[in-house]
Design a protein around this motif. Structure first.
Motif, PDB file in Angstrom:
ATOM      1  N   ALA A 109       8.864   5.710   8.380  1.00 43.99           N
ATOM      2  CA  ALA A 109       9.351   4.424   8.869  1.00 43.99           C
ATOM      3  C   ALA A 109       9.210   4.338  10.391  1.00 43.99           C
ATOM      4  O   ALA A 109       8.766   3.321  10.931  1.00 43.99           O
ATOM      5  CB  ALA A 109      10.815   4.235   8.463  1.00 43.99           C
TER       6      ALA A 109
ATOM      7  N   ALA B  87       5.535   3.874  11.403  1.00 46.62           N
ATOM      8  CA  ALA B  87       5.058   2.526  11.098  1.00 46.62           C
ATOM      9  C   ALA B  87       5.588   1.516  12.116  1.00 46.62           C
ATOM     10  O   ALA B  87       4.845   0.657  12.605  1.00 46.62           O
ATOM     11  CB  ALA B  87       5.492   2.132   9.690  1.00 46.62           C
TER      12      ALA B  87
ATOM     13  N   ARG C  92       4.256   0.211   5.160  1.00 46.71           N
ATOM     14  CA  ARG C  92       3.774   1.405   5.858  1.00 46.71           C
ATOM     15  C   ARG C  92       2.666   2.090   5.047  1.00 46.71           C
ATOM     16  O   ARG C  92       2.606   1.979   3.830  1.00 46.71           O
ATOM     17  CB  ARG C  92       4.928   2.370   6.139  1.00 46.71           C
ATOM     18  CG  ARG C  92       5.598   2.976   4.926  1.00 46.71           C
ATOM     19  CD  ARG C  92       6.966   3.530   5.312  1.00 46.71           C
ATOM     20  NE  ARG C  92       7.619   4.243   4.219  1.00 46.71           N
ATOM     21  CZ  ARG C  92       8.162   3.681   3.163  1.00 46.71           C
ATOM     22  NH1 ARG C  92       8.107   2.369   2.992  1.00 46.71           N
ATOM     23  NH2 ARG C  92       8.748   4.418   2.228  1.00 46.71           N
ATOM     24  N   ARG C  93       1.835   2.818   5.758  1.00 48.34           N
ATOM     25  CA  ARG C  93       0.669   3.454   5.148  1.00 48.34           C
ATOM     26  C   ARG C  93       1.065   4.743   4.428  1.00 48.34           C
ATOM     27  O   ARG C  93       2.109   5.330   4.742  1.00 48.34           O
ATOM     28  CB  ARG C  93      -0.357   3.756   6.245  1.00 48.34           C
ATOM     29  CG  ARG C  93      -0.868   2.514   6.945  1.00 48.34           C
ATOM     30  CD  ARG C  93      -1.605   2.849   8.227  1.00 48.34           C
ATOM     31  NE  ARG C  93      -2.083   1.654   8.913  1.00 48.34           N
ATOM     32  CZ  ARG C  93      -2.614   1.643  10.120  1.00 48.34           C
ATOM     33  NH1 ARG C  93      -2.731   2.782  10.803  1.00 48.34           N
ATOM     34  NH2 ARG C  93      -3.030   0.512  10.662  1.00 48.34           N
TER      35      ARG C  93
ATOM     36  N   GLU D 263       2.923   7.760   6.084  1.00 42.64           N
ATOM     37  CA  GLU D 263       3.489   7.255   7.329  1.00 42.64           C
ATOM     38  C   GLU D 263       5.001   7.098   7.183  1.00 42.64           C
ATOM     39  O   GLU D 263       5.483   6.515   6.208  1.00 42.64           O
ATOM     40  CB  GLU D 263       2.856   5.905   7.680  1.00 42.64           C
ATOM     41  CG  GLU D 263       3.150   5.399   9.066  1.00 42.64           C
ATOM     42  CD  GLU D 263       2.361   4.139   9.393  1.00 42.64           C
ATOM     43  OE1 GLU D 263       1.780   4.068  10.487  1.00 42.64           O
ATOM     44  OE2 GLU D 263       2.312   3.220   8.549  1.00 42.64           O
TER      45      GLU D 263
ATOM     46  N   THR E 189       7.471  -4.296   8.058  1.00 40.74           N
ATOM     47  CA  THR E 189       6.637  -3.196   8.552  1.00 40.74           C
ATOM     48  C   THR E 189       6.882  -1.921   7.754  1.00 40.74           C
ATOM     49  O   THR E 189       5.943  -1.214   7.379  1.00 40.74           O
ATOM     50  CB  THR E 189       6.924  -2.934  10.043  1.00 40.74           C
ATOM     51  OG1 THR E 189       6.520  -4.080  10.802  1.00 40.74           O
ATOM     52  CG2 THR E 189       6.174  -1.710  10.545  1.00 40.74           C
ATOM     53  N   VAL E 190       8.158  -1.629   7.471  1.00 41.48           N
ATOM     54  CA  VAL E 190       8.479  -0.424   6.709  1.00 41.48           C
ATOM     55  C   VAL E 190       7.976  -0.546   5.267  1.00 41.48           C
ATOM     56  O   VAL E 190       7.424   0.411   4.711  1.00 41.48           O
ATOM     57  CB  VAL E 190       9.996  -0.153   6.738  1.00 41.48           C
ATOM     58  CG1 VAL E 190      10.373   0.973   5.778  1.00 41.48           C
ATOM     59  CG2 VAL E 190      10.426   0.209   8.157  1.00 41.48           C
TER      60      VAL E 190
END
Length: 217
Positions: A93, A96, A87-88, A91, A83-84
């Motif tokens: 950590a 996200a 991330r966008r 964004e 996920t990190v």
């Protein structure tokens, strides 16, 4: 006697499909037995018999008995780090991970803790699985720390990295346990979502003062 010609080997895709089919059959047989009679009470021999394969075949696919019960281990260990990493732009950590948990809650993702009452009870009643689950949480936190170190350009043992990974990992560990506890208490899926969403909101809010801008893409 005529010359025997061996049939051509099946394409790799077909061989892999057959392996996956065998693996799933073994996993399904193990799950049925675990739920019916408990993890600790079930033997590899019983699983092999139920799946109609040799014991060696079971252990070839699943080297450890726990692997048969916790078959999403890889996805679990890499979930936070992934996920990190994905991330966008702009964004952090924390943002996200907060977003991803909200999505997992909506999807009743097993990686987030939605295992169903039978599985939750089986895990809670098994010292082996309880210990392994703690190990998986530790491995997930370690993987997250590696990713945070890469994202911020500091060594893996940097105190900020270790602390951030510990805090973020603990929030997810607490929320996972809360989902399991509510499942064992007989709460409906809808009620679990509602209660855990409120708990997650509060838990992530606690981290905002220190991690709101940490590891921003």
């Amino acid at each position: 006697m005529g010359t025997h010609t061996a049939p051509p080997a099946p394409p790799l895709g077909l061989r892999e499909a057959k392996k996956q089919e065998s693996r799933q059959l073994i996993s399904d047989a193990a799950t049925r037995l675990f739920l019916a009679q408990g993890f600790e009470q079930t033997t590899i021999a019983e699983i092999a018999a139920a799946a109609r394969v040799a014991k060696k075949t079971v252990t070839n696919y699943f080297p450890h008995k726990e692997d048969l019960a916790l078959d999403r281990q890889d996805a679990f260990i890499t979930s936070l780090a992934g996920t990190v990493s994905g991330r966008r732009p702009g964004e952090s950590a924390l943002a996200a991970l907060r977003r991803a948990f909200t999505e997992a809650l909506a999807a009743t993702d097993p990686v987030a803790g939605f295992s169903g009452p039978g599985f939750a009870r089986m895990t809670a009643d098994s010292p082996t699985l309880t210990t392994r689950l703690r190990d998986l949480h530790d491995l997930r936190e370690a993987a997250l720390a590696e990713t945070l170190a890469e994202a911020t350009g500091v060594p893996r043992d940097d105190i900020t990295v270790c602390t951030a990974a510990g805090l973020l990992g603990t929030v997810h560990r607490v929320l996972f346990d809360r989902i399991q506890q509510l499942t064992l208490a007989g709460r409906s899926t809808a009620r679990i979502r509602t209660e855990v969403a409120a708990a997650a909101e509060h838990a992530f809010d606690l981290l905002e003062p220190s991690l709101a801008d940490y590891a921003t893409a």
